[in-house]
Design a protein around this motif. Structure first.
Motif, PDB file in Angstrom:
ATOM      1  N   ALA A  60       0.839  -1.205   0.000  1.00 52.90           N
ATOM      2  CA  ALA A  60       0.000   0.000   0.000  1.00 52.90           C
ATOM      3  C   ALA A  60       0.871   1.251   0.000  1.00 52.90           C
ATOM      4  N   SER A  61       0.319   2.345  -0.497  1.00 54.94           N
ATOM      5  CA  SER A  61       1.067   3.602  -0.585  1.00 54.94           C
ATOM      6  C   SER A  61       1.204   4.250   0.792  1.00 54.94           C
ATOM      7  N   PRO A  62       2.429   4.730   1.154  1.00 52.53           N
ATOM      8  CA  PRO A  62       2.611   5.405   2.444  1.00 52.53           C
ATOM      9  C   PRO A  62       2.301   6.896   2.398  1.00 52.53           C
ATOM     10  N   GLY A  63       1.922   7.409   1.251  1.00 51.47           N
ATOM     11  CA  GLY A  63       1.538   8.817   1.164  1.00 51.47           C
ATOM     12  C   GLY A  63       2.662   9.718   0.695  1.00 51.47           C
ATOM     13  N   ASN A  64       2.531  11.025   0.996  1.00 53.02           N
ATOM     14  CA  ASN A  64       3.486  12.019   0.502  1.00 53.02           C
ATOM     15  C   ASN A  64       4.789  12.006   1.322  1.00 53.02           C
ATOM     16  N   ARG A 136       0.386   4.286   5.951  1.00 50.54           N
ATOM     17  CA  ARG A 136      -0.422   3.657   4.905  1.00 50.54           C
ATOM     18  C   ARG A 136      -1.920   3.693   5.256  1.00 50.54           C
ATOM     19  N   GLU A 139      -2.989   7.299   4.548  1.00 51.71           N
ATOM     20  CA  GLU A 139      -3.185   7.505   3.107  1.00 51.71           C
ATOM     21  C   GLU A 139      -4.483   6.857   2.642  1.00 51.71           C
TER      22      GLU A 139
END
Length: 731
Positions: A60-64, A136, A139
């Protein structure tokens, strides 16, 4: 060792030997001996599932960049603390291992270290993924709870199935190597030492992690919310990073070690009860005469593990942030696992105890299922007293309108009332378990095992409570991840809608933590009772005598030492949090005072978070030593002076420790959620005088629910298992 007198263990082993000699065992020895191997396979499956969930979360994406930076800072702080904590604890563990090797048996030192290393490993694995899942989850919260809840749960599931898999797998390896294959002398003392190793790590992890997290939490709340009037997890607050690190080292790694120890101990308790009652600890440890009694708790753990694995796939989030909907989604896996466990235990009781020699196989199933239901009921009781959906928390919130004094009084009374309900449930559970055990073993047409059957029923009720540990810990570890996700959302200054989602997840996490603590402390009471009886048998089998007549001076003295010990332990840990928090408060005040523009949020001005992390780390490591050592040293000293006084000590500590653990956990949870209830806009909302009063109540409750309360059940089991392992040395 010799077999105990018949009035203590009425011909149990002679009866079993007779059955074996007459060929009356209804199942082949080989079939029964397959159960530990099946349990080992299920443990490996749990670890594979943990690996699957780890990769799922990692994808999963951890964000900015800002979110990744915050996540990395939290992870660095948590890893640094655990490295230092485990270094300190390793020294203590080595000393105790040497004592075990000299006083008990060299192999006991080996299994002790195995239990300690696996417990520490489970905590470290859980912390690693929790600090990875937090950003995650934040996000995913941008898209709503349907995306965020599964990520937080799967992050927690890595902890849950690492704990369950390593605990059960390690115990089965020890059992197979030393009991089945090696048939070594003192085999069951050696197996019991595995539980002592797990208990050692659990105690220091809970105390050290609890002091760390609450020192940071109290400092962040009192200076940030009350004095500076800034929101929780505001990036201007120097203690915010330390607070989020604390969630992981206390509520993830510490809680994981706690449940590792509880789970392993609940399996060991009925095995040691049967072994020490029969004098097998120094006799032919490879004897299969008692194999039905030995493998049944292992079978329950096997069924619970499979049920937990199935249940974990059923947790899916919905689109609503309503707490009822989120709760239903999160608890679906637990509820399904419990139902599957009930079915499996019923089938297994008839499979293992269905021969002519046992009167009513369903009786022992009633004991296990009764334990499972009572554990669930203890959790629901905790939920009633700590959730803002019910009267006790709403009443505390209402009392906050008249200041912090009435807030504190309301929380204390709610916690005390909850003890009465929990004690009633435990007594019901003990009664049902004892009765169920006697139906199977105490009133048979062929043999009558008397008291042993009922006590065995109580022992297996504890493993019933914790049979679904994999999914229970998953739900519990979800809470700190959701809490961290909210902190990252605030510090990264994301849209308020993201914080709304994480707050809804976090609020549910407080309740799930209270539920898990209910399971843990309930199983602690039953496990400690079974281990206490094993201690009695071990003393008698070693040629000694245990007198528990309170009219005897040494027993009376021991009873009062035991009754006072949990209060001393609680005082030491609360005082430790207070001293560490005081240092944290002064540091946060100093930074607000000396760093220009920090309090006002001037662009480019950042707090010195590393200094706060260092304060919490140093304070918690220094403060955990005395309370942690107390649990091991006191029973050893008393035991070598008088074994009767030690018996009184264990009895007194069990009663007061259980009551204190329930009181502190539920009072602390009630104060926390009363604060959150006000922050939702009730009674003036954030920044109001009632809110400030509720924050004071919450800071009082922080060490109650996250330091002293959770560590209390470990204290009980550490003292009992130390007494059991060293029983022959005392005599």
């Amino acid at each position: 060792m010799v077999r105990p007198d018949a009035d203590v263990s009425p011909n149990l082993w002679e009866d079993l030997e007779s059955r074996a000699g007459q060929g009356t065992l209804h199942m082949t020895e080989r079939t029964l001996e397959a159960i530990p191997y099946l349990a080992l396979v299920s443990a490996v499956a749990a670890l594979l599932l943990a690996g699957f969930f780890f990769n799922n979360v990692k994808a999963a994406s951890p964000g900015n960049d800002r979110m990744v930076f915050l996540m990395t800072e939290i992870q660095k702080g948590a890893k640094a603390f655990l490295k230092q904590e485990y270094t300190w604890v390793a020294g203590f563990a080595v000393v105790l291992a040497v004592i075990l090797a000299v006083v008990v048996a060299p192999l006991a030192a080996v299994t002790y270290l195995i239990g300690a290393v696996l417990s520490a490993g489970a905590g470290y694995a859980g912390m690693t993924v929790a600090t990875m899942a937090n950003a995650r989850t934040t996000e995913a919260a941008k898209e709503g709870p349907a995306k965020a809840l599964p990520i937080a749960f799967r992050g927690g599931a890595v902890m849950g199935f690492s704990v369950a898999g390593l605990a059960l797998g390690g115990l089965m390896l020890v059992y197979i190597l030393f009991v089945v294959i090696g048939e070594v002398d003192d085999a069951f003392e050696i197996v019991t030492a595995y539980g002592l190793g797990a208990s050692t790590i659990a105690l220091f992890s809970r105390v050290g992690g609890g002091i760390y997290t609450k020192a940071a939490d109290v400092g962040a709340d009192l200076v940030g919310k009350v004095e500076a009037g800034i929101p929780e997890d505001d990036p201007r607050n120097p203690a915010t990073i330390a607070d989020n690190v604390g969630d992981n080292v206390g509520d993830v790694a510490g809680m994981g070690a706690d449940l590792f120890e509880s789970y392993a101990g609940s399996i060991i308790a009925p095995i040691s009860l049967v072994a020490f009652a029969g004098g097998l600890a120094a006799a032919d440890a490879g004897s299969a005469n008692a194999i039905e009694f030995i493998v049944f708790p292992i079978f329950v753990a096997f069924i619970g593990m499979i049920a937990s694995i199935i249940g974990s796939f059923l947790v899916q989030g919905g689109d609503s942030t309503d707490s009822h909907a989120l709760s239903a989604a999160l608890h679906r896996g637990t509820n399904v696992a419990m139902v599957l466990t009930v079915i499996g235990v019923l089938a297994g009781s008839y499979w293992i105890f269905g021969g002519d020699s046992f009167d009513a196989p369903w009786g022992i199933a009633v004991s296990v299922i009764g334990g499972l239901i009572v554990g669930w009921a203890l959790g629901k009781t905790a939920e009633y007293y700590t959730s803002d959906h019910f009267g006790p928390v709403k009443k505390i919130a209402q009392q906050s309108e008249t200041g912090p004094a009435t807030t504190v009084l309301g929380g204390i009374s709610a916690g005390m009332v909850s003890v009465a309900a929990s004690v009633a449930l435990i007594l019901i559970g003990v009664g049902i378990a004892f009765w169920g055990g006697q139906q199977t073993f105490g009133s048979g047409d062929v043999f009558d095992y008397g008291e042993i059957g009922g006590l065995y029923g109580i022992a297996v009720a504890a493993i019933g409570m914790l049979a679904t540990t994999g999914v229970v810990v998953s739900v519990d570890a979800y809470g700190p991840i959701a809490d961290n996700a909210g902190g990252i959302a605030e510090m990264a200054e994301l849209d308020p809608s993201v914080r709304d989602v994480t707050d809804a997840l976090d609020s549910l996490g407080n309740t799930t933590a209270a539920v898990a603590k209910g399971f843990a402390v309930g199983s602690a009471a039953l496990t400690a009772l079974a281990l206490f009886k094993s201690f009695e048998f071990a003393v008698i089998a070693a040629g000694g005598e245990l007198n528990l007549n309170v009219g005897e001076v040494d027993v009376f003295i021991g009873l009062f030492i035991g009754a006072g010990l949990p209060f001393l332990f609680a005082a030491l840990t609360i005082d430790a949090v207070g001293r560490a928090a005081q240092e944290m408060i002064e540091e946060v005040r100093r930074q607000f005072r000396e760093i220009p523009g920090l309090r006002e949020g001037k662009e480019g001005v950042n707090p010195d978070s590393a200094r706060c992390v260092a304060i919490s780390t140093a304070a918690s490591l220094k403060e955990m030593v005395i309370p942690g050592a107390l649990a091991v040293v006191v029973p050893l000293v008393v035991g070598f002076v008088s074994v009767n006084a030690l018996g009184g000590l264990l009895a007194g500590a069990l009663v007061t420790g259980f009551a204190l653990a329930i009181f502190m956990a539920n009072a602390g949870g009630a104060w926390d959620n009363a604060k959150k209830y006000i922050e939702q806009g009730n009674h003036g909302g954030k920044g109001s005088d009632p809110h400030k009063a509720a924050v004071v109540g919450d800071t009082v409750g922080d060490p109650f629910k996250d330091t002293s309360g959770p560590a209390m059940n470990i204290l009980l089991k550490v003292m009992t298992i130390v007494s059991l392992v060293f029983a022959s040395a005392f005599v």
